[in-house]
Design a protein around this motif. Sequence first.
Motif, PDB file in Angstrom:
ATOM      1  N   VAL A   1      -4.247  -2.843   1.927  1.00  0.00           N
ATOM      2  CA  VAL A   1      -3.315  -1.763   2.248  1.00  0.00           C
ATOM      3  C   VAL A   1      -2.238  -2.260   3.203  1.00  0.00           C
ATOM      4  CG1 VAL A   1      -5.085  -0.001   1.933  1.00  0.00           C
ATOM      5  CG2 VAL A   1      -4.676  -0.931   4.211  1.00  0.00           C
ATOM      6  N   TYR A   2      -1.157  -1.511   3.243  1.00  0.00           N
ATOM      7  CA  TYR A   2      -0.057  -1.824   4.174  1.00  0.00           C
ATOM      8  C   TYR A   2       0.692  -0.546   4.492  1.00  0.00           C
ATOM      9  CZ  TYR A   2       4.493  -3.574   5.797  1.00  0.00           C
ATOM     10  OH  TYR A   2       5.642  -3.798   6.510  1.00  0.00           O
ATOM     11  N   LYS A   3       0.945  -0.329   5.753  1.00  0.00           N
ATOM     12  CA  LYS A   3       1.775   0.796   6.187  1.00  0.00           C
ATOM     13  C   LYS A   3       3.157   0.257   6.515  1.00  0.00           C
ATOM     14  CE  LYS A   3       3.043   4.871   7.747  1.00  0.00           C
ATOM     15  NZ  LYS A   3       3.295   6.020   6.857  1.00  0.00           N
ATOM     16  N   ASP A   4       4.138   0.592   5.678  1.00  0.00           N
ATOM     17  CA  ASP A   4       5.518   0.175   5.912  1.00  0.00           C
ATOM     18  C   ASP A   4       6.165   1.205   6.829  1.00  0.00           C
ATOM     19  OD1 ASP A   4       8.238  -0.461   5.776  1.00  0.00           O
ATOM     20  OD2 ASP A   4       8.061  -1.250   3.736  1.00  0.00           O
ATOM     21  N   GLU A   5       6.201   0.883   8.101  1.00  0.00           N
ATOM     22  CA  GLU A   5       6.737   1.831   9.083  1.00  0.00           C
ATOM     23  C   GLU A   5       8.231   2.046   8.896  1.00  0.00           C
ATOM     24  OE1 GLU A   5       4.946   3.561  10.912  1.00  0.00           O
ATOM     25  OE2 GLU A   5       3.029   2.509  11.106  1.00  0.00           O
TER      26      GLU A   5
ATOM     27  N   ALA B   1       3.562  -6.840  -0.983  1.00  0.00           N
ATOM     28  CA  ALA B   1       2.439  -7.651  -1.457  1.00  0.00           C
ATOM     29  C   ALA B   1       2.002  -8.672  -0.405  1.00  0.00           C
ATOM     30  CB  ALA B   1       2.816  -8.359  -2.758  1.00  0.00           C
ATOM     31  N   LYS B   2       2.985  -9.285   0.247  1.00  0.00           N
ATOM     32  CA  LYS B   2       2.668 -10.292   1.261  1.00  0.00           C
ATOM     33  C   LYS B   2       2.087  -9.666   2.524  1.00  0.00           C
ATOM     34  CE  LYS B   2       6.339 -13.381  -0.322  1.00  0.00           C
ATOM     35  NZ  LYS B   2       7.698 -13.896  -0.034  1.00  0.00           N
ATOM     36  N   SER B   3       2.359  -8.387   2.732  1.00  0.00           N
ATOM     37  CA  SER B   3       1.934  -7.714   3.963  1.00  0.00           C
ATOM     38  C   SER B   3       0.593  -7.000   3.819  1.00  0.00           C
ATOM     39  CB  SER B   3       3.005  -6.697   4.393  1.00  0.00           C
ATOM     40  OG  SER B   3       4.268  -7.321   4.577  1.00  0.00           O
ATOM     41  N   LEU B   4       0.051  -6.947   2.615  1.00  0.00           N
ATOM     42  CA  LEU B   4      -1.213  -6.252   2.396  1.00  0.00           C
ATOM     43  C   LEU B   4      -2.340  -6.885   3.210  1.00  0.00           C
ATOM     44  CD1 LEU B   4      -1.045  -5.816  -1.486  1.00  0.00           C
ATOM     45  CD2 LEU B   4      -0.954  -3.954   0.197  1.00  0.00           C
ATOM     46  N   LYS B   5      -3.133  -6.058   3.840  1.00  0.00           N
ATOM     47  CA  LYS B   5      -4.284  -6.515   4.611  1.00  0.00           C
ATOM     48  C   LYS B   5      -5.532  -5.761   4.163  1.00  0.00           C
ATOM     49  CE  LYS B   5      -1.690  -9.134   7.241  1.00  0.00           C
ATOM     50  NZ  LYS B   5      -1.706 -10.601   7.068  1.00  0.00           N
ATOM     51  N   SER B   6      -6.643  -6.463   4.137  1.00  0.00           N
ATOM     52  CA  SER B   6      -7.898  -5.847   3.726  1.00  0.00           C
ATOM     53  C   SER B   6      -8.468  -5.011   4.866  1.00  0.00           C
ATOM     54  CB  SER B   6      -8.886  -6.949   3.331  1.00  0.00           C
ATOM     55  OG  SER B   6     -10.089  -6.396   2.883  1.00  0.00           O
ATOM     56  N   ARG B   7      -8.686  -3.741   4.571  1.00  0.00           N
ATOM     57  CA  ARG B   7      -9.273  -2.859   5.577  1.00  0.00           C
ATOM     58  C   ARG B   7      -9.945  -1.672   4.891  1.00  0.00           C
ATOM     59  NH1 ARG B   7      -4.380   0.026   8.841  1.00  0.00           N
ATOM     60  NH2 ARG B   7      -6.175   0.919   9.939  1.00  0.00           N
ATOM     61  N   LYS B   8     -10.883  -1.082   5.595  1.00  0.00           N
ATOM     62  CA  LYS B   8     -11.552   0.087   5.049  1.00  0.00           C
ATOM     63  C   LYS B   8     -10.672   1.309   5.230  1.00  0.00           C
ATOM     64  CE  LYS B   8     -15.910   2.645   5.047  1.00  0.00           C
ATOM     65  NZ  LYS B   8     -17.294   2.706   5.545  1.00  0.00           N
ATOM     66  N   ILE B   9     -10.595   2.126   4.180  1.00  0.00           N
ATOM     67  CA  ILE B   9      -9.806   3.357   4.238  1.00  0.00           C
ATOM     68  C   ILE B   9     -10.577   4.481   3.551  1.00  0.00           C
ATOM     69  CG2 ILE B   9      -7.573   2.157   4.261  1.00  0.00           C
ATOM     70  CD1 ILE B   9      -7.294   2.925   1.270  1.00  0.00           C
TER      71      ILE B   9
ATOM     72  N   GLU C   1      -3.363  -1.297  -2.829  1.00  0.00           N
ATOM     73  CA  GLU C   1      -3.619  -2.050  -4.056  1.00  0.00           C
ATOM     74  C   GLU C   1      -5.021  -1.716  -4.563  1.00  0.00           C
ATOM     75  OE1 GLU C   1      -3.756  -6.606  -5.820  1.00  0.00           O
ATOM     76  OE2 GLU C   1      -4.049  -6.279  -3.682  1.00  0.00           O
ATOM     77  N   ILE C   2      -5.093  -1.274  -5.813  1.00  0.00           N
ATOM     78  CA  ILE C   2      -6.382  -1.025  -6.445  1.00  0.00           C
ATOM     79  C   ILE C   2      -6.511  -2.023  -7.598  1.00  0.00           C
ATOM     80  CG2 ILE C   2      -7.911   0.666  -7.503  1.00  0.00           C
ATOM     81  CD1 ILE C   2      -6.332   2.876  -6.256  1.00  0.00           C
ATOM     82  N   PRO C   3      -7.364  -3.036  -7.433  1.00  0.00           N
ATOM     83  CA  PRO C   3      -7.457  -4.088  -8.458  1.00  0.00           C
ATOM     84  C   PRO C   3      -8.339  -3.692  -9.639  1.00  0.00           C
ATOM     85  CG  PRO C   3      -8.911  -4.608  -6.633  1.00  0.00           C
ATOM     86  CD  PRO C   3      -8.196  -3.325  -6.255  1.00  0.00           C
ATOM     87  N   TYR C   4      -7.975  -4.231 -10.789  1.00  0.00           N
ATOM     88  CA  TYR C   4      -8.815  -4.128 -11.967  1.00  0.00           C
ATOM     89  C   TYR C   4      -9.652  -5.393 -12.061  1.00  0.00           C
ATOM     90  CZ  TYR C   4      -5.355  -0.626 -13.316  1.00  0.00           C
ATOM     91  OH  TYR C   4      -4.519   0.454 -13.342  1.00  0.00           O
TER      92      TYR C   4
END
Length: 427
Positions: free
Chosen positions: A256-260, A303-311, A268-271
């Motif tokens: 996920v990424y929060k674009d402030e 895409a480059k800013s996405l970070k893995s985190r629980k949501i 991102e939800i991967p298949y």
Amino acid sequence: MKSTLYLCLLLLGLHVQGLPEPGHSDEQEEQKAVHSPGDHSQVEGENLPHLKIAPGNAEFAFRFYKQVAAEGGDKNIFFSPLSISAAFAMLSLGARAATCHELHKGLTFNMTEMEEREVHEGFRHLLQLLNDPHREVQLSMGNALFVDDQLKLLQKFLDDVTNFYDSEAVSSNFQDISEAKKKINDYIERKTHGKFVDFLKSLDSDTVMILVNYIFFKGYWEQPFSSLLTKDADFFIDAKKSVKVKMMHRSKVYNVYKDEKLSCWVVEIPYKGDVSALFVLPDEGAMKQVEDVLLKETVSNWAKSLKSRKIHLYIPKFSISGCYDVKNLFKKMGVTEVFGDQANLSGMTENTSLKVSKAMHKATVDVNENGTEAAAVTVVEIIPMSLPIPPPPVIKFNRPFMMIIFDKTVHSILFLGKVMNPAASED
């Protein structure tokens, strides 16, 4: 008098319902690596044919989206930019002079940096990768020419569409409209696995050729939603109007990424396999702000800013569709000559002047708990002429959002859309 070329683009997407996979603990899922659409491997090298056309295809996708959005008002949007690009790139094999130049410019290929042959080599390589039967996702893309048996096409054009676009030329009797229409509709229905039935409702009496491009995609979420957690909820179309939807829910790890700066969440939800869906949720009232800067650079930055985190993720089940007059949209984007009597498609045939009379694209997508199924067809009719400590954020897609289905193997956007009303009936 010129013959007309009818370009019809058809797209379908469908998410398939299912139950969560057994045997995956939360810990296993949270440790699972999730790759972002921006992770273009440098090992592959930038000289691979499909990578050379990737920037142009991405830029075209967002240009076309903006043109659709400018006319769409508050309507849902869904289409396959790759289907449209492939169809018109294939058409450009028969275009000459200004007509060819205008098509390449409209598709946003920089012909000062690449040779014309490289465009077609790029699509050939892209088709080979997309149609790899060993991939985890079910994905296929192809082309066909339905040619009137009285029309004599140049052998070089036939060879090129076969070699670059793996297109078969199907002899058809366009003097018998019903017979020709049935043959084309049967082909479309078969290639889209029954998603488009009787796509062509009518054909012009002077049609001499139909060009078809289709794309079909069926994927399953890497981490399915549980139907047991799907509940009725409100989706707020705007400040004054809401509709009831079936809201899926999952509290797991995602990229996920929060674009402030742009005031939006990106999830991102991967298949399973090398395909992902990017869901973009603008803050209330920020949709236009996000759309205005929707460029390949913007998506690459996400895409480059996405970070893995629980949501805590909430996203509605939805089924939407769109139908677009590509001829009208292209003309507003500066592609006009191929549709007029000045069209130069002399690379197709020697003795008959041709032009494109129609270009239509239809698309639909259905999002459910387990996966995605999507398809597209393009038909051309031719007539003479890192994890933070704070609690997991709640990301609730209960207002208008965007969806991008991205294939990481070919670095291409397969489908692009905007959900304004997930409960809207299909067009």
